[in-house]
Design a protein around this motif. Sequence first.
Motif, short mmCIF file in Angstrom:
data_model
loop_
_atom_site.label_atom_id
_atom_site.label_comp_id
_atom_site.label_asym_id
_atom_site.label_seq_id
_atom_site.Cartn_x
_atom_site.Cartn_y
_atom_site.Cartn_z
N ALA A 32 -7.22 -47.64 26.34
CA ALA A 32 -6.80 -47.34 27.70
C ALA A 32 -7.89 -46.54 28.39
O ALA A 32 -8.14 -45.38 28.04
N ASN A 33 -8.55 -47.19 29.37
CA ASN A 33 -9.64 -46.53 30.07
C ASN A 33 -9.93 -47.27 31.37
O ASN A 33 -10.20 -48.47 31.34
N ASP A 34 -9.89 -46.56 32.46
CA ASP A 34 -10.10 -47.19 33.77
C ASP A 34 -11.53 -47.68 33.97
O ASP A 34 -11.75 -48.76 34.52
N ALA A 35 -12.52 -46.93 33.52
CA ALA A 35 -13.91 -47.31 33.73
C ALA A 35 -14.30 -48.54 32.92
O ALA A 35 -15.12 -49.36 33.35
N LEU A 36 -13.73 -48.68 31.75
CA LEU A 36 -14.08 -49.78 30.85
C LEU A 36 -13.72 -51.15 31.43
O LEU A 36 -14.37 -52.15 31.13
N ILE A 37 -12.73 -51.19 32.28
CA ILE A 37 -12.30 -52.45 32.89
C ILE A 37 -13.44 -53.09 33.67
O ILE A 37 -13.54 -54.31 33.75
N ASN A 38 -14.33 -52.28 34.21
CA ASN A 38 -15.45 -52.79 35.01
C ASN A 38 -16.76 -52.82 34.23
O ASN A 38 -17.83 -52.87 34.84
N ASP A 39 -16.69 -52.80 32.91
CA ASP A 39 -17.90 -52.81 32.08
C ASP A 39 -17.79 -53.92 31.03
O ASP A 39 -17.46 -53.66 29.88
N PRO A 40 -18.06 -55.17 31.43
CA PRO A 40 -17.90 -56.29 30.51
C PRO A 40 -18.80 -56.19 29.27
O PRO A 40 -18.42 -56.62 28.19
N MET A 41 -19.97 -55.59 29.41
CA MET A 41 -20.88 -55.46 28.26
C MET A 41 -20.26 -54.56 27.18
O MET A 41 -20.28 -54.89 26.00
N GLN A 42 -19.70 -53.44 27.59
CA GLN A 42 -19.07 -52.54 26.62
C GLN A 42 -17.81 -53.18 26.02
O GLN A 42 -17.51 -52.99 24.85
N GLN A 43 -17.10 -53.96 26.81
CA GLN A 43 -15.93 -54.67 26.29
C GLN A 43 -16.33 -55.62 25.17
O GLN A 43 -15.66 -55.69 24.14
N VAL A 44 -17.41 -56.37 25.37
CA VAL A 44 -17.89 -57.30 24.35
C VAL A 44 -18.26 -56.54 23.08
O VAL A 44 -17.91 -56.94 21.96
N THR A 45 -18.93 -55.42 23.23
CA THR A 45 -19.31 -54.59 22.08
C THR A 45 -18.08 -54.14 21.31
O THR A 45 -18.05 -54.17 20.08
#
Length: 168
Positions: A32-45
């Motif tokens: 659960a993190n609002d900033a992560l939603i807009n960071d596709p690179m970190q999501q893939v990681t």
Amino acid sequence: MIKMMRIDDRLLHGQVAFVWKNHLGISRIVVANDALINDPMQQVTMKMAVPEGVKLLIRSMDDALHILNDERGKALEMLVVVKDPCDALKIMKGLKDPGQVEHLNIGNSGRINREDRKVLTKEVYINEEEVQALKELLAYQIPFEIQMTPTSSKINVKDALDKFEQEG
């Protein structure tokens, strides 16, 4: 059921995904993190760090609460990961049944941006807002420790806060 809510400013990484998964016997991880939603690179990681057989959900804080309050989730064994104590408190306050959280845990927190923070333990740096959030989380009377992995030593958050405040 939420087997554990973990506060970790790195959110999800191999240590959390593999070691805690085996210890807790979880089938789902909710980040659960609002900033992560807009960071596709970190999501893939993060997706690459998830063990086989575990479903990963990366959601905004509000979307995570929607999922965690869904009656169908009560039968699932979940780990919820948030970035800091304030986010953990927001989740706890937003749960229809905070009693569904069996355990609270802090891994690394506040070590990245230390400017306005003081040392709680070598793994955890906190500011005044986070001190208040930790106190409110303690009021839920759920087991709450600072512990990196299931085999590392535990530090009781209440004891650490008491010492922190005494040392001023």
